[in-house]
Design an enzyme around this catalytic site. Structure first.
Site, PDB file in Angstrom:
ATOM      1  CG  ASN A   1      20.628  27.642  -0.404  1.00 24.44           C
ATOM      2  OD1 ASN A   1      19.695  28.196  -0.981  1.00 24.44           O
ATOM      3  ND2 ASN A   1      20.612  27.362   0.884  1.00 24.44           N
TER       4      ASN A   1
ATOM      5  CG  HIS B   1      16.437  29.296  -0.409  1.00 22.63           C
ATOM      6  ND1 HIS B   1      17.404  29.758   0.456  1.00 22.63           N
ATOM      7  CD2 HIS B   1      15.799  30.402  -0.849  1.00 22.63           C
ATOM      8  CE1 HIS B   1      17.337  31.079   0.527  1.00 22.63           C
ATOM      9  NE2 HIS B   1      16.368  31.496  -0.268  1.00 22.63           N
TER      10      HIS B   1
ATOM     11  CD  GLU C   1      17.519  27.579   3.487  1.00 21.76           C
ATOM     12  OE1 GLU C   1      18.090  27.360   2.404  1.00 21.76           O
ATOM     13  OE2 GLU C   1      17.670  28.627   4.134  1.00 21.76           O
TER      14      GLU C   1
ATOM     15  CG  ASP D   1       9.526  33.510   2.307  1.00 21.77           C
ATOM     16  OD1 ASP D   1       9.149  34.646   2.008  1.00 21.77           O
ATOM     17  OD2 ASP D   1      10.448  32.927   1.732  1.00 21.77           O
TER      18      ASP D   1
HETATM   19  C1  GLP Z   1      15.083  35.125   0.217  1.00 21.20           C
HETATM   20  C2  GLP Z   1      13.612  34.683   0.207  1.00 21.20           C
HETATM   21  C3  GLP Z   1      13.263  33.962  -1.051  1.00 21.20           C
HETATM   22  C4  GLP Z   1      13.972  34.683  -2.183  1.00 21.20           C
HETATM   23  C5  GLP Z   1      15.446  34.418  -2.093  1.00 21.20           C
HETATM   24  C6  GLP Z   1      16.276  35.197  -3.101  1.00 21.20           C
HETATM   25  O1  GLP Z   1      15.714  34.961   1.406  1.00 21.20           O
HETATM   26  N1  GLP Z   1      13.146  33.928   1.309  1.00 21.20           N
HETATM   27  O2  GLP Z   1      11.858  33.930  -1.222  1.00 21.20           O
HETATM   28  O3  GLP Z   1      13.496  34.209  -3.415  1.00 21.20           O
HETATM   29  O4  GLP Z   1      15.901  34.549  -0.771  1.00 21.20           O
HETATM   30  O5  GLP Z   1      16.359  36.547  -2.769  1.00 21.20           O
HETATM   31  P1  GLP Z   1      16.811  37.668  -3.758  1.00 21.20           P
HETATM   32  O6  GLP Z   1      15.722  37.826  -4.772  1.00 21.20           O
HETATM   33  O7  GLP Z   1      16.973  38.901  -2.905  1.00 21.20           O
HETATM   34  O8  GLP Z   1      18.091  37.246  -4.385  1.00 21.20           O
END
Ligand code: GLP
Length: 237
Positions: A134, A136, A141, A69
């Site tokens: 959440n 995702h 989402e 992303d």
């Molecule tokens: C982010 C990314 C995801 C990621 C998730 C968890 O916003 N878009 O690809 O897996 O949220 O992030 P983190 O690993 O910092 O907890």
């Protein structure tokens, strides 16, 4: 469905094990294709890959990567928070990868175009994922259909709050939109590893453990539809 759960004592141990999966794959096939994630979850993995590169000179020059992303509409003063910058700083600048073969989704690659780019190489060998509080995955989402391909997404308040830490703790600076790989491209891979640590991720992992099929309220349950998934966690406390 085949989901294997591996609990490790800490994030560093997870990073070492996941890095080894990538390193073994690069050694097996120097032209490997990977899907890569940003966020805190994969940081230790990238550190271990860099350490291996410094010690053993594993050759990443022919590897092709597709990131999950990227933000849209990042304020200039936070341009260093782009996921491209994140990948440069945490991985690409420290190994001999060819940056021309490191791709990110953008507004011109929505629909089936990102998958077409992947198909110019071959099926993704390994994808690394984190998970949002959440549920995702990438920025798919809650509510995202299983057959969704690369698309522009309006980020939920929950995801923007979680990422405010990278924007001086001010949610107003967190972009409102992103381009994300869809669940379809994620499922169209040979193997997936997902990393989840800490109590904020517990609920999402519990939903996956209990899920028998895809539940759009918890996008992580899309992984029930994949033949080869490993979930690495700590004790989720
Ligand atoms: C982010 C990314 C995801 C990621 C998730 C968890 O916003 N878009 O690809 O897996 O949220 O992030 P983190 O690993 O910092 O907890």
């Amino acid at each position: 469905m085949s989901i294997r759960y591996i609990q490790c004592s800490n994030a560093q141990k997870i990073g070492e094990q996941v890095a080894q999966l990538f390193i073994n794959q690069v050694k097996k096939n120097p032209n490997s294709v990977f899907i890569l994630a940003t966020g805190s979850s994969p940081v230790m993995t990238y550190q271990s890959i860099v350490k291996d590169y410094q010690l053993n000179h594993t050759d990443w020059s022919k590897v092709i990567t597709f990131n999950l992303d990227e933000y849209i509409g990042l304020d200039n003063r936070y341009s260093n928070q782009s996921y491209r910058c994140f990948m440069d700083e945490n991985l690409f600048n420290h190994i001999n990868i060819n940056k021309k073969q490191t791709y990110f989704p953008d507004e011109t690659l929505v629909g089936n175009k990102y998958q077409k780019l992947i198909d110019q190489y071959h099926q993704v060998d390994l994808a690394i994922l984190g998970v949002g509080n959440n549920g995702h995955i990438a920025f798919n989402e809650p509510g995202t259909p299983l057959n969704e391909q690369t698309h522009i997404v309006n980020l939920t308040a929950s995801s923007r709050e979680a990422n405010a830490r990278f924007f001086d703790n001010n949610i107003n600076y967190v972009p409102k939109q992103a381009v994300t790989t869809g669940l379809q491209e994620i499922l169209n891979t040979k193997q997936i590893v997902l990393i989840a640590t800490g109590k904020a991720k517990k609920e999402a992992i519990e939903h996956l453990k209990q899920a028998k099929q895809f539940d759009p309220n918890w996008p992580i349950t899309a992984l029930t539809q994949h033949p080869n998934v490993i979930i690495f966690t700590d004790n989720l406390e």
